[in-house]
Design a protein around this motif. Sequence first.
Motif, PDB file in Angstrom:
ATOM      1  N   ASP A 122       0.788  -1.238   0.000  1.00 44.35           N
ATOM      2  CA  ASP A 122       0.000   0.000   0.000  1.00 44.35           C
ATOM      3  C   ASP A 122       0.820   1.287   0.000  1.00 44.35           C
ATOM      4  O   ASP A 122       0.250   2.370   0.102  1.00 44.35           O
ATOM      5  CB  ASP A 122      -0.967   0.060   1.210  1.00 44.35           C
ATOM      6  CG  ASP A 122      -2.281  -0.601   0.877  1.00 44.35           C
ATOM      7  OD1 ASP A 122      -2.468  -0.945  -0.312  1.00 44.35           O
ATOM      8  OD2 ASP A 122      -3.104  -0.781   1.780  1.00 44.35           O
ATOM      9  N   LYS A 125       3.688   1.039  -4.791  1.00 45.11           N
ATOM     10  CA  LYS A 125       4.552   0.403  -5.811  1.00 45.11           C
ATOM     11  C   LYS A 125       3.817   0.246  -7.145  1.00 45.11           C
ATOM     12  O   LYS A 125       4.326   0.627  -8.193  1.00 45.11           O
ATOM     13  CB  LYS A 125       5.036  -0.991  -5.348  1.00 45.11           C
ATOM     14  CG  LYS A 125       5.845  -0.982  -4.094  1.00 45.11           C
ATOM     15  CD  LYS A 125       6.266  -2.371  -3.674  1.00 45.11           C
ATOM     16  CE  LYS A 125       5.112  -3.253  -3.240  1.00 45.11           C
ATOM     17  NZ  LYS A 125       4.450  -2.858  -1.994  1.00 45.11           N
ATOM     18  N   THR A 126       2.605  -0.340  -7.077  1.00 47.90           N
ATOM     19  CA  THR A 126       1.856  -0.602  -8.299  1.00 47.90           C
ATOM     20  C   THR A 126       1.527   0.701  -9.009  1.00 47.90           C
ATOM     21  O   THR A 126       1.662   0.808 -10.234  1.00 47.90           O
ATOM     22  CB  THR A 126       0.542  -1.347  -7.960  1.00 47.90           C
ATOM     23  OG1 THR A 126       0.872  -2.361  -7.024  1.00 47.90           O
ATOM     24  CG2 THR A 126      -0.113  -1.941  -9.167  1.00 47.90           C
ATOM     25  N   THR A 127       1.118   1.714  -8.233  1.00 51.50           N
ATOM     26  CA  THR A 127       0.771   3.004  -8.836  1.00 51.50           C
ATOM     27  C   THR A 127       2.004   3.588  -9.522  1.00 51.50           C
ATOM     28  O   THR A 127       1.930   4.085 -10.645  1.00 51.50           O
ATOM     29  CB  THR A 127       0.235   3.969  -7.754  1.00 51.50           C
ATOM     30  OG1 THR A 127      -0.634   3.254  -6.900  1.00 51.50           O
ATOM     31  CG2 THR A 127      -0.502   5.134  -8.368  1.00 51.50           C
ATOM     32  N   ASP A 222       1.466  14.326  -1.406  1.00 53.40           N
ATOM     33  CA  ASP A 222       0.270  15.177  -1.497  1.00 53.40           C
ATOM     34  C   ASP A 222      -0.499  15.191  -0.181  1.00 53.40           C
ATOM     35  O   ASP A 222      -1.331  16.066   0.054  1.00 53.40           O
ATOM     36  CB  ASP A 222      -0.636  14.656  -2.629  1.00 53.40           C
ATOM     37  CG  ASP A 222      -0.956  13.185  -2.466  1.00 53.40           C
ATOM     38  OD1 ASP A 222      -2.111  12.848  -2.225  1.00 53.40           O
ATOM     39  OD2 ASP A 222      -0.025  12.346  -2.561  1.00 53.40           O
ATOM     40  N   CYS A 256       2.684   9.721  -6.606  1.00 52.94           N
ATOM     41  CA  CYS A 256       2.307   8.936  -7.790  1.00 52.94           C
ATOM     42  C   CYS A 256       0.909   9.333  -8.224  1.00 52.94           C
ATOM     43  O   CYS A 256       0.611   9.390  -9.415  1.00 52.94           O
ATOM     44  CB  CYS A 256       2.335   7.446  -7.475  1.00 52.94           C
ATOM     45  SG  CYS A 256       3.969   6.855  -7.164  1.00 52.94           S
TER      46      CYS A 256
HETATM   47  P1  GDP Z   1       1.339  -1.167  -3.409  1.00 51.41           P
HETATM   48  O1  GDP Z   1       0.631  -2.131  -2.514  1.00 51.41           O
HETATM   49  O2  GDP Z   1       2.616  -0.700  -2.814  1.00 51.41           O
HETATM   50  O3  GDP Z   1       1.476  -1.635  -4.813  1.00 51.41           O
HETATM   51  O4  GDP Z   1       0.420   0.172  -3.419  1.00 51.41           O
HETATM   52  P2  GDP Z   1      -0.599   0.703  -4.515  1.00 51.41           P
HETATM   53  O5  GDP Z   1       0.109   1.270  -5.673  1.00 51.41           O
HETATM   54  O6  GDP Z   1      -1.616  -0.363  -4.766  1.00 51.41           O
HETATM   55  O7  GDP Z   1      -1.237   1.903  -3.732  1.00 51.41           O
HETATM   56  C1  GDP Z   1      -1.957   1.733  -2.524  1.00 51.41           C
HETATM   57  C2  GDP Z   1      -2.949   2.833  -2.327  1.00 51.41           C
HETATM   58  O8  GDP Z   1      -2.265   4.073  -2.205  1.00 51.41           O
HETATM   59  C3  GDP Z   1      -3.888   2.989  -3.523  1.00 51.41           C
HETATM   60  O9  GDP Z   1      -5.160   3.278  -3.034  1.00 51.41           O
HETATM   61  C4  GDP Z   1      -3.318   4.172  -4.282  1.00 51.41           C
HETATM   62  O10 GDP Z   1      -4.298   4.881  -4.995  1.00 51.41           O
HETATM   63  C5  GDP Z   1      -2.746   5.016  -3.146  1.00 51.41           C
HETATM   64  N1  GDP Z   1      -1.637   5.865  -3.591  1.00 51.41           N
HETATM   65  C6  GDP Z   1      -0.602   5.531  -4.385  1.00 51.41           C
HETATM   66  N2  GDP Z   1       0.204   6.596  -4.580  1.00 51.41           N
HETATM   67  C7  GDP Z   1      -0.345   7.629  -3.884  1.00 51.41           C
HETATM   68  C8  GDP Z   1       0.021   9.009  -3.704  1.00 51.41           C
HETATM   69  O11 GDP Z   1       0.996   9.519  -4.209  1.00 51.41           O
HETATM   70  N3  GDP Z   1      -0.789   9.735  -2.890  1.00 51.41           N
HETATM   71  C9  GDP Z   1      -1.887   9.218  -2.294  1.00 51.41           C
HETATM   72  N4  GDP Z   1      -2.619  10.026  -1.516  1.00 51.41           N
HETATM   73  N5  GDP Z   1      -2.268   7.944  -2.461  1.00 51.41           N
HETATM   74  C10 GDP Z   1      -1.514   7.152  -3.253  1.00 51.41           C
END
Ligand code: GDP
Length: 615
Positions: A122, A125-127, A222, A256
């Motif tokens: 969360d 990474k994916t974003t 942000d 991201c």
């Molecule tokens: P991963 O588990 O590391 O792959 O995380 P994800 O990319 O799935 O992101 C987890 C959550 O964080 C999602 O709901 C994204 O929309 C949110 N998220 C990702 N980048 C940002 C960011 O820069 N700002 C905010 N506020 N939320 C983000």
Amino acid sequence: MNKLEKLKISQLKKFLASQVVFRDQTLYYSHNVSLETLTKTLNLDHQKTELIYQKISGSKERIKNTILNENIMQNLLLELGFDFEKKEFKHFYEQVQFFGFAQKETKFINRSLIVTVMGHVDHGKTTLLDVIRNTDVAHREHGKITQKIGGYEVNFKKNKITFIDTPGHEIFQDMRSQGAQITDLIVLVVAGNEGIKPQTIEAIQHAKRTKVPIIVFINKMDLATANPQNIMQQLSHYDLISTAIGGNTVYKMGSCLQKKGIQELLNAIVLKGNEINLKTDINLLPKALVIDSFLDKQGVKTSVIIQNGNLKVKEAVIVDDIVGKIKSIDDDLKTCFQIVTPGKCVVLLGLNKLVPVGSIIFGFPNDKLVANLAKNFNYEKSTTTNKSKQVLLNSVKNFLQATKQKQQINLIVKVDSKSSEQVLKKRLSGFLVSETDSELIELNFIQISFGEINLNDLQSAIITKSQILTFNVKLNKVIGKKIEALGIIYHNFYLLYKFFEYLEDLQTSVKNQQLNEKIVGQAEVLKVFHHSKLGSIAGCIIRKGQIKLDNNKIQVMRQQTIIGKNLKIKSLKHERDNIQGAVMNQEFGIILFNFDDFQVGDELCQFQVLSQDEK
Ligand code: GDP
């Protein structure tokens, strides 16, 4: 066949004919060798060489190329005072690695920089990977259909960067344990509002162990609660000190979600990449690292990163226990290639079996030679269908034998790809307990395999009274209706930790019915030894209480996370002696059943299981 291909074949034949190496006063060999090869490998002086020739009757010219009988060779080595060891290999790549495959290096190019994004769940990474993928507009036509193959290449200011897009930490660890180096650089994503978490630390440890440089990306800037100073402060305890204050770690920050800071991050990646030697010889034997393996309509697909040489369509390949012939090569944008260069992430069609992540594929221009090689190494062609049927039958048999056991929940698990299957199996090893312990068996995995749920799965779920759990797997409507009608418990998970949370809940719900636990001893792992027959041995010291060789179970903790539980002790030793227990501050060696994944710093706890009356 061109000149280069002929050269490769002759090099390979030569390699196969003389697999022998002299290291640390020991001669290692896997096939019998000629007298001439032996004396040359041992680097014997003239006098000793003559002595050897005298011992073997016949003219020197005639006998020098004769392959030595193994007994004669061993006797000669004993007389000369050298140790020897016959090496047997399960995989061709291990053999190549061990003996070294001398190839003439001729044509160098710069390959893509390979980057892996890691960090806690969360944190984004994916974003980040999605944003970077979409940033690469020049390379990617808008709206073009893409496929997820475990990685993709972008062009950033004329620099090629391949991002690995696989399930992350466990896969990385799997590859490391097989000696494969996958990435040049790690981008560590940390959410600015959260700070470091267990998987952040895990990523740092992976990077340190593999000596891969890290760039930190502080994400979610942000958010008003983001506190980058705090994160830098926390990470400085792990030696990740910002270049801004004289350290050697590059920190970038951004969002991201708002696509901020991404260009700066890519610039930093390119700059760091300039410090890494990316030169590679495309005339070397093609070698590729498997990062995923899955089945689709066309058949078995194998995602790889090309590490050496150019891999071509129609080339013969060997990977683990199978040989195949490449039918097609394409990338995440479905661009077809006849030939691919090192550093690229592509998906191959042409193997007839799923292969484990971390395997190494070699390509050869000559399939007859590969077929012969396969015979030499006892590799066998097999089909997935026969094998999975066999596995299912065995599982049902095991189940029938296990029905006498008291508390247990049976599970059938289906996953989306080979990499997920590996991750799950690895993590699940901590949940599995020894067969002999009937009191504690709680989760019984009837089957763990990849693919959608089929009628066979439903049938075995009914016979074995199992729940069906899936990970990232689509549910076919007809099957969905049957599941409902048959009253089978079914859950699909998209996040690994949710899957494990569910398993934990299942376990505790059973355990709470009648059992409770008390810690009787704690120890820290100081060293890990790997023994080819015994498995992993953890050299530990007792930090609290004592650990005894009894029926009480061991739990292995890493960064406050349970990575193995309900484990039974296989052997307990102090130096060379078997012991019944170890007390405060005593050092000891331990081997556990069904657990092989120790790391220095792990904590071992032994629990005494109490029944309700004893509480
Ligand atoms: P991963 O588990 O590391 O792959 O995380 P994800 O990319 O799935 O992101 C987890 C959550 O964080 C999602 O709901 C994204 O929309 C949110 N998220 C990702 N980048 C940002 C960011 O820069 N700002 C905010 N506020 N939320 C983000």
